[in-house]
Each structure stands twice: as structure tokens, then as C-alpha cells.
Design an enzyme around this catalytic site. Structure first.
Site, PDB file in Angstrom:
ATOM      1  N   ASP A 286      -3.018   2.274  -8.657  1.00 32.75           N
ATOM      2  CA  ASP A 286      -2.694   2.743  -7.308  1.00 32.75           C
ATOM      3  C   ASP A 286      -3.942   3.069  -6.493  1.00 32.75           C
ATOM      4  OD1 ASP A 286      -1.350   3.575  -5.075  1.00 32.75           O
ATOM      5  OD2 ASP A 286      -0.221   5.169  -6.026  1.00 32.75           O
TER       6      ASP A 286
ATOM      7  N   HIS B  99       6.478   4.140  -8.524  1.00 25.66           N
ATOM      8  CA  HIS B  99       6.524   5.608  -8.625  1.00 25.66           C
ATOM      9  C   HIS B  99       7.887   6.079  -9.127  1.00 25.66           C
ATOM     10  CE1 HIS B  99       2.616   5.727  -6.812  1.00 25.66           C
ATOM     11  NE2 HIS B  99       3.061   5.241  -5.671  1.00 25.66           N
TER      12      HIS B  99
END
Length: 452
Positions: A320, A269
Site C-alpha cells: 500500500d 483492506h
């Protein structure tokens, strides 16, 4: 040994014609443009491009897709989503995980991924009883990957606390409990198993989920071994604020100033990073994994893509939470997010070196993905596993285009899976889930959610 001949292939960052590719033991041994096809070569029906690594996956969350898209009252954000997601994490069994992961991995193949990095923290039974084998959940993922035909990098996660200053995990996190020694033993066992197309790394859930002592111990255990080390970091502004309050430093700043980062590390991220932090990551050699689909779905925010690219930080993408399962959409939204906030076009392009936004992002993801998976070489290069995608020039968005626009159209004009075939280790793989996989997934969903 066998040979493949592509009329057009993306080699060394550009389209090249009449490319002859030699495959031996599932790896490329030679890739030579400008060659006539030998009589015994297999002729590919369309342009050839590298496949991508999905560098960040939580496979079990495929069973949660579409089930958190309502707001009945109050505010909905990452943290409320997480609490609802735990309802799944707390009860999924190894058998259900295998069924869900097999469906997911087949979908990832269809999305153009041929290797997936599994950030694996569902270690223990839901109700506290013991598995026959501590790694039953990990073996379920490996079995699912084998059935789907995708490569897998399994990364057991260190997870010891519920937040900065906490003394342990919350009751709804007990399945995740693993200290550095446990994760390292798991990594070694996975490597020693010698499963085809399965390798291992290690991961730390986050700075809030692993203490400085955990991180130091894992680093000691890994030593100089060349394997990937992944960590969630700076995904949420609340996480950054909590880290500042607890340590006096921002999360990426803390990692950099503690001297932890090197080329083995992947910062997942890295959404909320300052200019100084980006420069520090660049100096360390670490890479980042951006997950645009999930980050949008969870309201995380936008990474500073222009600055990451400017500093040459290795960059790739992941699925994810599985709300998106193809790299075309991830790259598209990596660029589109920047266009929306900056009100500019072709933000990722570099007129001096690569004027194509699609090509610059794609080449970055190819290079960064191999590193993130611990595979070293990746793409259409000798020594890499012989994975690739054959484009369908009659696919929506591609037909009628000149060669030089094909990659741009794949990312910004196609419907998402414009391939004729997906190759893994020198073999074309079925890239639609077999009926038995879909039926097992449906059964698992009924058990988990009472559907149908």
C-alpha cells in the site's frame, strides 16, 4: 529448459526433501520431491519457498515514506495524512515516478515479492496540460518494473468523485480523473503492449470515489473477461458511516447485495466488516487484500482475521503506502495485531489442519496473491511462473533450527529478508538496487522535497 535441485522445498503446504524442479520458458513444468540431483541440475544452496505477490501498491507513495510521522497540532488521522500525501500526488512527474518506482520495486524484491499489483490512479499531468500519451505514468511504472526485474499487474483506477453525493472531484484530485471507459481502454492498451512480465486488471478507487453508474459501466465493459477487479473498501469507520448515510447499507454489504462480487474481485483492506458481510464475501468467491503495515501506520483498525480465515475467504497482503516493503513484516503484524487485541497467541493457527500460524498465513497469501494478480497459478506448482526464494540457513533467526521450524522462524524470528537469492521467471535476480537506481531516486527526492 533447465533443472534446479533443492535440498528442501515448501511444496503442497509442507517441507519436502530433495526436490527437482524443471523450468521451461520461465515457468515450472515439473516439481518432484524425493529425487537425486541429475549431473546437469543447478544445486540450490538452501531451502526453497515460493515468493509472494504484493497485491496492493501505490508506488508513488514511496516518496512520502517518513514524511508524515509528526503531529504539530490537533488530531492526526487517515484524512489529515491523505491531505498531506496529495502534496506529492499533485506534482510528481513521469520521470520522477519512474525513479521512485524503480527504487521501490528493487526494495520489494529484497522483501520477497516478485510480482506487484499497482493500484494506479495518477493518470494525468499535474498542471492540467496533456501528456504525449495518456498512459505516460503507467508506462513509467512498467519501465521501472522491468529495470528492477519484478513482475507487474497494472490496474488503472476508476475515480470520478470526491465522496458520496459529490458531483465530481476536488481540485486537488484532478490528476485522478478516469471514468470506466477510460480505465478499460487503458487496461486493453497495457495488455496489448505485450511487455514482459506485465499484465493488467482494473480497479475502482472506492464506493465514495466511484458512483453506482461507474461500477455498472465497468462491469459491463469487463463482461466475462477473467481479470482482477480491485477496490478499496471499508478501510475507515468514517467511510462506513458515510456509506450508510448515503445508501442505507455498509460498503461491503452494498457490493454483495448488488450482486457485483465474484472470484475476480479483491476487496482491499476490508477492515471494518461485520460477520454477515464476511459470510457474503465468502459465498461470492471474492478475495481480500490486507495491508497490516499501512493500516497500522494510518490508524485504520484491525480486520477480523479469525473470521476471514474461518470462512476460507482468499486472503493476501500488500504494501500500500510503502511504509513496509517486505511480506515477512506484513504476515508478522497480521498475526501480532490479533494477539494484541485478543491477548492470545497463534491466532491464525488451526490445530485441526495447520498448527503453524506462519504456514497458514503464508499458504493463504501464496494462493490469494496469484488470484489477486490475475496470474491463476502461483507458487511451486507446475504451470506457475518460476519465481521463488532460496533461504539462507545462516541468516539471523534461522541458523541452528530444525527443518520443520524454518517457516515459523522466517515470519516470527528473522530480520525480514533471510534469503540467499530471489528467482523470477527461472532466473536469480539482483535484489539490491543498482547504484544508478538509488542515484535516480535521490535526485527525484531532491526535486520533490528540496532535500540534500
Amino acid at each position: 529448459m533447465k533443472q534446479l535441485h533443492a535440498p528442501l522445498a515448501w511444496v503442497e503446504g509442507r517441507w519436502q526433501r530433495d526436490v527437482l524442479l524443471t523450468v521451461e520458458n520461465g515457468h515450472w513444468t515439473a516439481i518432484v520431491p524425493g529425487q537425486l540431483a541429475p549431473p546437469d541440475a543447478e544445486l540450490l544452496a538452501g531451502p526453497l519457498i515460493p515468493s509472494l505477490v504484493n497485491a496492493h501498491s501505490h508506488a508513488f507513495q514511496r516518496a512520502f515514506v517518513g514524511l508524515a510521522e509528526r503531529r504539530e497540532a490537533g488530531q492526526d488521522d487517515f484524512w489529515s495524512w491523505r491531505d498531506r500525501m496529495y502534496a506529492l500526488a499533485l506534482r510528481i512527474s513521469p520521470q520522477q515516478l519512474r525513479a521512485v518506482a524503480a527504487q521501490l520495486y528493487a526494495e520489494l524484491l529484497r522483501g520477497g515479492y516478485t510480482q506487484v499489483c499497482e493500484f494506479h490512479y495518477l493518470h494525468h499531468p499535474a498542471q492540467g496540460e496533456a501528456f504525449d500519451d495518456d498512459l505516460d505514468m503507467a508506462w513509467a511504472l512498467a519501465s521501472a518494473a522491468e529495470e528492477a526485474g519484478i513482475g507487474l499487474t497494472l490496474m488503472p483506477v476508476v475515480y470520478t468523485r470526491s465522496g458520496f453525493g459529490a458531483q465530481g472531484l476536488r481540485p486537488d484530485q484532478h490528476r485522478f480523473a478516469a471514468d470506466a471507459d477510460w480505465a478499460w481502454r487503458a487496461c486493453q492498451r497495457i495488455q496489448a503492449a505485450g511487455l514482459p512480465r506485465v499484465t493488467a486488471g482494473v480497479a475502482l478507487h472506492s464506493l465514495r470515489g466511484a458512483s453506482p453508474a461507474d461500477i455498472a459501466r465497468l462491469r459491463q465493459l469487463v463482461g466475462s473477461d477473467d481479470l482482477p477487479i480491485h477496490i478499496h473498501v471499508a478501510e475507515q469507520t468514517a467511510e462506513v458511516a458515510d456509506c450508510l448515510a448515503a445508501t442505507g447499507r455498509r460498503p461491503i454489504q452494498w457490493l454483495a447485495e448488488e450482486g457485483l462480487l465474484d472470484a475476480r474481485w479483491q476487496l482491499v483492506h476490508a477492515t471494518h466488516a461485520t460477520a454477515a458481510e464476511i459470510e457474503a464475501v465468502a459465498a461470492s468467491g471474492a478475495g481480500i487484500v490486507i495491508c497490516p503495515g499501512t493500516e497500522a501506520n494510518l490508524g485504520d483498525g484491525l480486520a477480523d482475521l479469525p473470521r476471514w480465515l474461518h470462512h476460507g475467504v482468499p486472503l493476501t497482503v500488500g504494501s500500500d503506502s510503502q511504509v513496509t516493503r517486505g511480506w515477512v513484516e506484513e504476515l508478522r503484524w497480521l498475526e501480532y495485531g490479533q494477539r494484541l487485541v485478543l491477548r492470545q497467541r497463534n491466532v491464525a493457527a488451526d490445530p485441526g489442519t495447520q498448527p503453524s500460524s506462519a504456514a497458514r498465513l503464508f499458504d493463504a497469501a501464496v494462493a490469494g496473491g496469484g488470484r489477486a494478480a490475475g496470474l491463476g497459478l502461483w507458487g511451486l506448482v507446475p504451470g506457475a511462473r518460476a519465481d521463488a526464494l532460496v533461504l539462507n540457513r545462516e541468516a539471523d533467526g534461522l541458523r541452528g533450527l530444525p527443518d520443520e521450524a524454518l517457516l515459523d522462524a522466517v515470519v516470527f524470528g528473522s530480520n525480514g529478508s533471510p534469503w540467499q537469492s530471489v528467482w523470477v521467471a527461472g532466473r536469480a535476480r539482483p535484489w539490491r538496487a543498482p547504484q544508478r537506481v538509488g542515484e535516480a531516486f535521490d535526485a527525484a527526492m531532491r526535486e520533490l522535497w528540496g532535500t540534500g
